[in-house]
Design an enzyme around this catalytic site. Structure first.
Site, mmCIF file in Angstrom:
data_model
loop_
_atom_site.group_PDB
_atom_site.id
_atom_site.type_symbol
_atom_site.label_atom_id
_atom_site.label_comp_id
_atom_site.label_asym_id
_atom_site.label_seq_id
_atom_site.Cartn_x
_atom_site.Cartn_y
_atom_site.Cartn_z
ATOM 1 N N TYR A 26 0.834 -1.203 0.000
ATOM 2 C CA TYR A 26 0.000 0.000 0.000
ATOM 3 C C TYR A 26 0.872 1.259 0.000
ATOM 4 O O TYR A 26 0.568 2.228 -0.692
ATOM 5 C CB TYR A 26 -0.926 -0.007 1.223
ATOM 6 C CG TYR A 26 -1.712 1.270 1.386
ATOM 7 C CD1 TYR A 26 -2.804 1.536 0.560
ATOM 8 C CD2 TYR A 26 -1.363 2.215 2.344
ATOM 9 C CE1 TYR A 26 -3.525 2.716 0.684
ATOM 10 C CE2 TYR A 26 -2.077 3.399 2.471
ATOM 11 C CZ TYR A 26 -3.158 3.636 1.648
ATOM 12 O OH TYR A 26 -3.861 4.813 1.776
ATOM 13 N N GLY A 94 -13.495 1.519 6.903
ATOM 14 C CA GLY A 94 -14.765 2.217 7.089
ATOM 15 C C GLY A 94 -15.660 1.617 8.153
ATOM 16 O O GLY A 94 -16.781 2.074 8.354
ATOM 17 N N TYR A 132 -6.574 10.842 10.528
ATOM 18 C CA TYR A 132 -5.898 11.249 11.764
ATOM 19 C C TYR A 132 -6.368 12.628 12.224
ATOM 20 O O TYR A 132 -6.587 12.854 13.418
ATOM 21 C CB TYR A 132 -4.384 11.240 11.585
ATOM 22 C CG TYR A 132 -3.808 9.874 11.281
ATOM 23 C CD1 TYR A 132 -4.310 8.725 11.880
ATOM 24 C CD2 TYR A 132 -2.767 9.726 10.376
ATOM 25 C CE1 TYR A 132 -3.790 7.469 11.594
ATOM 26 C CE2 TYR A 132 -2.231 8.472 10.084
ATOM 27 C CZ TYR A 132 -2.756 7.354 10.695
ATOM 28 O OH TYR A 132 -2.235 6.125 10.416
#
Length: 161
Positions: A26, A94, A132
């Protein structure tokens, strides 16, 4: 739908290593991974570990992890937690898994009287930066991270020996 956060166990070494690999993909940093499953297992599950991991599970399946260690603030005179890695598998983001992993670390900080919880995020990672910020985290723009590794670390270490 259920969410569980638990400390990693020795039987999770392969899982943690696999999640590290997914995180490296990622972050586009697979070329930086030199760790092996055995190294991660030894670091996390030796007699006196200095690094720890929590596993997030969604409906009983591994969903992500937080890998962390204690640091120390000389200005505060107290320990804190440094979050080395936080990762939730993209297909199940999510659902509050990342937030729950961070909440667990925040609770640990409070329970142990630690001064802070901190981490780094890649500049390009806008989804994580937004997440964040939504939690109230602030970027420390007045600090720059420096690192010695590889040849530079060996060269400096040799001069000090």
């Amino acid at each position: 739908m259920s969410l569980t956060i638990r400390p990693a166990a020795a039987s999770d070494a392969a899982l943690v290593f696999s999640l590290i690999g997914e995180l490296a993909e990622y972050e586009r940093l697979v070329h930086e991974v030199a760790a092996t499953q055995a190294m991660i297992g030894e670091a996390l599950f030796c007699e006196s570990p200095r690094v720890f991991a929590d596993i997030g599970e969604w409906n009983g399946e591994p969903a992500g992890f937080a890998l962390w260690f204690y640091n120390f603030s000389t200005f505060r005179g107290r320990h804190g937690i440094y979050l080395e890695d936080l990762y939730v598998r993209p297909a199940i983001r999510g659902h509050g898994i990342g937030k729950a992993l961070l909440r667990g670390l925040a609770r640990r900080c409070i329970a142990e009287g630690l001064a802070r919880l901190e981490w780094s995020v890649l500049d390009w990672n806008e989804p994580s930066i937004g997440f964040y910020r939504s939690l109230g985290a602030i970027a420390k723009d007045d600090w720059t991270v420096y690192r010695l590794s590889g040849e530079s670390l060996a060269k400096l270490g040799a001069k000090l020996a």
